[in-house]
Structure formats: C-alpha cells, structure tokens
Design a protein around this motif. Structure first.
Motif, PDB file in Angstrom:
ATOM      1  N   GLN A  16      -1.415  13.005   3.230  1.00  0.00           N
ATOM      2  CA  GLN A  16      -2.685  11.606   3.242  1.00  0.00           C
ATOM      3  C   GLN A  16      -4.243  12.607   3.714  1.00  0.00           C
ATOM      4  OE1 GLN A  16      -1.132   9.594   3.759  1.00  0.00           O
ATOM      5  NE2 GLN A  16      -1.446   8.069   4.486  1.00  0.00           N
ATOM      6  N   ASN A  51      -9.537   7.596  -0.102  1.00  0.00           N
ATOM      7  CA  ASN A  51      -9.004   6.929   0.655  1.00  0.00           C
ATOM      8  C   ASN A  51      -7.115   7.382   0.787  1.00  0.00           C
ATOM      9  OD1 ASN A  51      -7.349   4.091   1.606  1.00  0.00           O
ATOM     10  ND2 ASN A  51      -9.577   3.629   1.719  1.00  0.00           N
ATOM     11  N   ARG A  52      -6.634   7.159   2.254  1.00  0.00           N
ATOM     12  CA  ARG A  52      -5.875   7.264   2.502  1.00  0.00           C
ATOM     13  C   ARG A  52      -4.211   6.207   1.091  1.00  0.00           C
ATOM     14  NH1 ARG A  52      -5.028  10.592   7.369  1.00  0.00           N
ATOM     15  NH2 ARG A  52      -3.489   9.149   7.631  1.00  0.00           N
ATOM     16  N   MET A  53      -4.582   5.697   1.523  1.00  0.00           N
ATOM     17  CA  MET A  53      -3.601   4.599   0.830  1.00  0.00           C
ATOM     18  C   MET A  53      -3.421   4.200  -0.021  1.00  0.00           C
ATOM     19  SD  MET A  53      -1.463   4.645   3.361  1.00  0.00           S
ATOM     20  CE  MET A  53      -0.978   3.129   3.167  1.00  0.00           C
ATOM     21  N   ASP A  54      -5.165   3.266  -0.664  1.00  0.00           N
ATOM     22  CA  ASP A  54      -5.367   2.536  -2.251  1.00  0.00           C
ATOM     23  C   ASP A  54      -6.505   3.575  -3.417  1.00  0.00           C
ATOM     24  OD1 ASP A  54      -3.974   0.676  -1.399  1.00  0.00           O
ATOM     25  OD2 ASP A  54      -5.764  -0.050  -0.575  1.00  0.00           O
ATOM     26  N   LEU A  55      -5.695   4.511  -3.328  1.00  0.00           N
ATOM     27  CA  LEU A  55      -6.527   5.559  -4.670  1.00  0.00           C
ATOM     28  C   LEU A  55      -7.950   5.535  -5.695  1.00  0.00           C
ATOM     29  CD1 LEU A  55      -3.267   7.866  -5.459  1.00  0.00           C
ATOM     30  CD2 LEU A  55      -4.818   7.707  -3.221  1.00  0.00           C
ATOM     31  N   GLU A  74      -7.278  11.292   0.857  1.00  0.00           N
ATOM     32  CA  GLU A  74      -8.773  10.868   0.715  1.00  0.00           C
ATOM     33  C   GLU A  74     -10.009  11.894   0.287  1.00  0.00           C
ATOM     34  OE1 GLU A  74      -9.953  11.043   5.080  1.00  0.00           O
ATOM     35  OE2 GLU A  74     -10.352   9.000   4.835  1.00  0.00           O
ATOM     36  N   SER A  86       0.977  -1.189  -0.263  1.00  0.00           N
ATOM     37  CA  SER A  86      -0.254  -0.124  -0.096  1.00  0.00           C
ATOM     38  C   SER A  86       0.953   1.230   0.089  1.00  0.00           C
ATOM     39  CB  SER A  86      -0.851  -0.428   1.132  1.00  0.00           C
ATOM     40  OG  SER A  86      -0.320   0.433   2.215  1.00  0.00           O
ATOM     41  N   LEU A  87       1.801   1.517   0.202  1.00  0.00           N
ATOM     42  CA  LEU A  87       2.685   2.254   0.421  1.00  0.00           C
ATOM     43  C   LEU A  87       3.332   2.761  -1.250  1.00  0.00           C
ATOM     44  CD1 LEU A  87       5.615   1.466   3.186  1.00  0.00           C
ATOM     45  CD2 LEU A  87       3.979   3.222   3.183  1.00  0.00           C
TER      46      LEU A  87
END
Ligand code: SF4
Ligand code: SF4
Lengths: 359, 318
Positions: free
Chosen positions: A134, A143-147, A138, A64-65
């Motif tokens: 982040q 979403n904050r990780m998976d766009l 969002e 997820s990074l």
C-alpha cells in the motif's frame, strides 16, 4: 429436515453487500441461491455515455481490488483498434502496476480468511505485510488503491531511477514475509485443520463451471493468460504458472501466496528490463471505427474486454467479462454438504468481487 | 472484522459501516483502520461494531444504488437517535464517477443528513482517521446536546508527517493564467467535476453563443466533492493549468459541501485588430508550441480568427 436461511454481508464477512439464500439439510448446505445486484451501478450504461478517455477513470473504479486490470485491458482494446503499438518501457510499467495490484489483492484475500478461522495474529500480520504494498502504491502512483497508471497509448507515470530503487527495496522487504505466510498457510496445523479438504472443487467440475484464476489453478488447471496468450511485457518475463491439485480452500490460498511471491520476481525483472524510451505512443491517437477483444490475467483470473468504435470518442459498445462471474457458480459445488459455519470461509476463498460482478 | 475492545477511560465511540454500492475502495481502506496498528481507530477512542443499534457514527460508502437504498435506510433508522453520519469518499455526496446512472439513486443527502464529508477516492487512512476524529468530537458534543454551537475544529496537520518522497494525489489546483480554454480537461473528466461558464455583464450563461453583451471571461469550476483525484485532466492539459496537489486534508462539514471547489477566471482580452473578445494564448502554450516565439507569432497571438485570416490570406473566408 430442510430449512432455508438468508445470509447478508455481515454474516458472510464480506466488505461488499451480497445476499445468499441457503437451503440446508440438517446443518449441511444443500442448495444455494445467490442474490446479487446491490452494487449494480449501471456500468455498461455509463461507459456508453462517457467517452473513451473518461472511461479510463470510470473503469478503474469498477472494482478497486483489481482496479489496474480494467483500464489497462480497456486501453489495450483501444490500442488494438487504433493500431497503436505501445512503447516497450510502457509495457514494462503496465506489468509493474498489474503485479503490484496482484500482490496487494491476494494478501487481502488471504488475510480476510485468516480472520475468519480465528487466526487473528495471522490476519493482522498479513495486513501489515500488505501495507508495504500500500505504501509503495501511494509513493509511486499517489493513491493506495487507484493507480491512475494507464492512458491510451501507454502509461502516464514513470519510474525515475530513485523511484525504481525505492520499489526494488520494497520488493526485497516483501520476500521473507511472503515466504513466511506461505509456510503458515501450508503447514500450520491449526490452519490446515480449517482449510484442508474444505470447500473442495473437483477438477472435472471446475472445468464444467469454467472457473478461472487461482480458483482454477488450485484444481490443477494450468491456465494463466499471461502464459497462454502473453500480452505486453509478459513474453519477455520468466515465470511459471502456480498450480495446486487439491482444489480446496488451502490450495487456493497457496496458489495466491505463491503467485504473490512470483509477482515480486516479475516486478524485479521489469525493473531490470526497463529500457529507456517514451511512456506513451501518441498523446491523442486517431481512433477509427473498428472492434477489438483484449484480455489479461487480473488477480482473480481471466478478464476479457470487447470494444466497438465508430470513429467518434464515444464507444459504440463496450463489454467485459470479469473472472468472479465465472467463479460464483462453482460455490454451489464447493458448499455442497459443508456445515453452515464454513460458508463465510468458502465464499471468501474464491475471492469474490461483487463490485466487478454486479457492475 | 474483529472487535477491539480495550480498557480506555471513556467508553469507546462505536463506528458502523454502511456500503451503499461502492467500488470497495473506501471499504477496503476502512478495513485497514481496523486491522493495521498504525491506522487503528482505537487510537481515537473508537471501535467498530457490527450492530446498527449500537452505532454512534455511521460511515457511509458508495453512491447509493437503487438496489442498496432500502437496506441502507433501514440500517440508518436502526441506529440510535443521536448519531453522526459521515460520507466516506466522494461517491455518497456526488455519485463520483457513477453519477447520472439509472442504477444510482444518490446523493445520499436526498434521504438522510450528512454531517461530515471525507473526500478522496478512496481517502488515504490518514484522511479517514482525521474525518473520524472530527466525527467523534461532533458526536460527543451532540450527545451532550450542544450540537448547535459546535464547530468542527480546523484540521491540525500532524507536525511529524514525514516529507513525502513522491507526492500523493490530492486536491486539484487551477491556474487561470495558463488556461487556453480548450476544455480538454472537461472532455476527459469521468466524474463531471469540471464546469465551464461564461462570465458576462448580463448574467452568467453556460454557452458563449448565448451570452449577450460583452462577456468578461470564461470561468472554470472544479468541484472537489465530485473529483476522484485521477489527475487525467492535468495529464491532458496542454499548458499545465490544472495540476495535482498533495493536499489531502479535505474533511469538512456536510453544510460546506457545495462551497468546496476550485475556481478561476480566464479573462477575455480585446482582439488587437477589431476589438472582439478573445482568450489570449497563454505563454505556457506558446512556449510548448514554439520554443522561442518570434515577434510575428507574438502579434498573431493577439488577433481573433477573423483578423488572423485577414493577415494571412488578405480576406475573411466564409
Ligand atoms: S469514492 Fe472512489 S474509492 Fe470510494 S467507493 Fe467511490 S469510487 Fe470507490
Ligand atoms: S482529477 Fe481532473 S479529470 Fe480526474 S476527476 Fe478530478 S477533475 Fe476530473
């Protein structure tokens, strides 16, 4: 006196489970045995059992990074096979998503290292600055990780004038803090004492290990896929490869922070160049039998995808090489002769992604 | 991660993390709840510990890979008898996108009890905090021995939550009135979260061809604990029957896991020609295809394929 110690994720200060067997001469590292596999989820098997559409979402969760790099590079490979040229607006929007992820990823890596050398205030500061990214992710992608930014043939999000203005404001807010963090990592004596000359990877060994990304560029290796073989919008964007020569922990972080600052400028250029037009070439393009290779510059370096199709929705073969895979090996060189206390810092300085490597 | 011991009236509740092979999304977001003031677990009277034997609450991430299982179970066993287990993200309880792999040995509840689920992929920090607060209350009750009568309080939505300028990707919602049974959503769903079955008079069957008697309709079930909130189904849905809602208040007790789903039925209507059951074309699709459908199109819409052939070419072709 030779001894062997075992280190796990808690000793290594890693978010992910990884185990090391370290050979010591006295209190110095003499050998390293990396024991991967904890995060092996059988991804190469799974991608063959999912169709090309499902794999967009699955590959985004490889790690997820760098989560946007995987689906965007995978989609490029499909588009190559299908002979689809994605719309120009989509090229810019893919670059925006990739650069947003790059900034957040680099900041996380630098923050973790600050924490490891006891710079708690700097750690929290870097995490606070990362929060600007982040929140932006969002707000724009949900979403904050998976766009969830990519689809076959383009992107599935748009930047309305409002959203573009919001993002431009967020980018403005990043500039001063990123400059300030760079100066800290560059000049703060306490940080220099712990990072300069530590975990050195000499240039020749870097070439031998074929390291990529910030790890390579910190050794003076001028290699960035966005420059060497521009894809998407990158041939229209102004930027220079960030380089350092020392090859130590400090150099790697300076490369990352310089790149993060450059990503801000890249996003601004994308916003300026965002031509009106469709987001996706064709909702359901015909994907014939064929094969293709696609590559990109993920936050950790060169990412390569290979895809072979047979005319159905299921891939015949799908394989990828992640940047961390190349960089792990160089740890042996970096750690050699270092005191045990430096192991977590040096390991984190290559920004290792275990989810990517273990797949 | 550093410890943040602060003088609080009550002893802080200690959190311990177990990564069972996650994509690191949930873990990086948990790191935020230790590093960023706004989301710090300290505000809940909690703190992180690096020692499993100190753990009051276990936060489990990842789908439980084969390689990670023994270590995860060892850490679980090392934690004190009285503890609360929280499945963070959808991976632990369903495998999420990683389900059906030889390398995945989950769901975790095969091996240990899950007290709370915090769905999300990954859950936003606000959702993590809401889940951790529930876990803390549960742990406090449990350590007083009142687990059996304890019911988790309903999640209070923060009153001052600013109106989101752009909505977040939360729970999916299904509108059966717009569904045309094309099943594209199931085709693109990486997590296997969408399931179709036929609701018939002689028991439900998965395949229409096997369904005896006259079936009443098609039923879509979307399991929120498998869904990874990617929104791809809604992207490819031609009629907008599936849509993303901004609802992220999804933390719930482990026992409710399988009831936590979205369901809707698309009824069969009889063909206006021969009476055989068919899925009516939703107005949403009709308007997407023809901006202004003519009466003739409106009529064809009520016919089954055989009757349509009859109408267009005068006979049924085999
Ligand atoms: S729930 Fe999603 S974000 Fe969390 S570990 Fe699983 S795939 Fe990653
Ligand atoms: S949003 Fe839709 S496609 Fe994505 S995982 Fe959930 S049900 Fe599947």
């Amino acid at each position: 006196m030779t001894s062997v110690i075992e280190l796990g994720p808690h000793q290594l200060a890693l978010e992910e489970p990884m185990y090391f067997r370290v050979k010591l001469e006295g209190d110095r590292v003499a050998g390293l045995d990396v024991q991967p596999g904890q995060v092996h989820r059988g991804m190469e098997h799974l991608v063959m059992r999912r169709n090309l559409y499902q794999n967009i979402t699955l590959l985004e969760r490889l790690c997820s990074l760098c989560s946007n790099s995987h689906p965007s590079t995978f989609c490029s490979a499909i588009e190559e096979v299908a002979g689809v040229a994605i719309p120009e607006r989509a090229e810019y929007l893919r670059a925006v998503a990739d650069e947003i992820k790059r900034i957040a990823s680099h900041l996380f890596c630098c923050a973790v290292q600050a924490n490891l050398i006891g710079q708690t205030a700097l750690f929290r500061r870097a995490m606070e600055v990362r929060e600007i990214m982040q929140r932006s992710k969002e707000a724009i992608y949900g979403n904050r990780m998976d766009l969830a930014a990519n689809c076959i043939g383009g992107v599935r999000y748009d930047l309305t004038p409002d959203a573009a203005m919001y993002l431009a404001r967020q980018m403005e807010a990043m500039k001063a803090p990123l400059d300030e963090l760079y100066l800290q990592f560059q000049n703060n004596p306490a940080i220099m004492a712990r990072t300069a000359g530590v975990g050195v990877l000499p240039r020749l060994e870097a070439i031998e290990c074929a390291v990529v990304g910030p790890v390579a560029r910190a050794c003076g290796i001028d290699y960035d896929v966005r420059k060497k073989s521009p894809y998407g919008a990158y041939d229209r964007l102004e930027f220079s490869t960030s380089l350092q020569q020392a090859g130590d922990v400090r150099a790697r972080n300076l490369v990352r922070l310089a790149e993060a600052r450059q990503s801000v400028s890249l996003i601004e250029q994308c916003l300026a160049g965002l031509v009106p037009g469709p987001l996706c070439a064709d909702l359901l393009p015909e994907i014939p039998a064929g094969e293709a290779v696609a590559k990109s510059e993920a936050p950790r370096g060169e990412l390569v995808y290979y895809l072979r199709t047979d005319g159905t929705d299921f891939p015949l073969r799908l394989k990828w090489r992640v940047p961390s895979y190349m960089n792990w090996d160089a740890l042996k060189v970096m750690l050699h002769g270092e005191p045990v206390a430096n192991i977590p810092l040096i390991v984190n300085s290559i920004d290792p992604c275990i989810a990517c490597t273990d797949r | 991660m550093q410890d943040q011991v602060k003088e609080t009236p009550a002893e802080p509740v200690r959190l311990f993390r177990i990564n069972t092979g996650s994509c690191n999304g949930c873990d990086v977001e948990l790191a935020v709840t230790a590093a960023v003031d706004e989301f710090d677990v300290e505000q809940l009277g909690c703190r992180y510990t690096e020692e499993p034997h100190e753990a009051d609450i276990l936060l489990i991430t990842g789908p439980l890979t084969v390689r990670a299982r023994n270590e995860a179970l060892r850490l679980y066993a090392e934690a004190p008898e009285t503890k609360v287990t929280v499945a963070v993200g959808v991976c632990p309880v369903s495998g999420g996108v990683f389900r059906d792999s030889y390398a995945v040995d989950g769901p975790v509840q095969r091996y240990l009890p899950v007290d709370l689920n915090v769905p999300g992929c990954p859950p936003r920090p606000q959702a993590l905090l809401a889940g951790i607060a529930q876990a803390r209350d549960l742990w406090r009750a449990r350590s007083k021995g009142v687990d059996a009568v304890f019911a988790a309080p309903p999640l209070a939505k923060p009153a001052d939550e600013p109106a989101q300028q752009f909505p977040i990707r939360g729970r999916m919602s299904f509108d059966p009135k717009a569904c045309v049974d094309c099943r594209m959503c199931r085709h693109v769903c990486a997590a296997g979260a969408i399931h179709f079955d036929i609701k018939g008079d002689k028991g439900d069957r998965h395949l229409r061809s096997q369904s005896p008697g006259s079936p009443e309709g098609v039923r879509l079930t979307l399991w929120h604990n498998s869904c990874v909130f990617c929104g791809l189904c809604s992207h490819y849905c031609p009629t907008g029957a599936l849509s993303v809602t901004g609802d992220w208040h999804l933390a719930h007790r482990g026992g409710q896991t399988f009831r936590f789903s979205e369901q809707g039925e698309v009824p069969y209507t009889p063909c206006s020609g021969c009476g055989s059951p068919l899925i009516a074309v939703a107005p949403e699709l009709l308007h997407a295809a023809f901006r202004r459908p003519t009466p003739e199109i409106e009529h064809i819409k009520t016919l089954c394929p055989a009757c349509r052939q009859q109408l267009s070419i005068g006979a049924v072709r085999r």
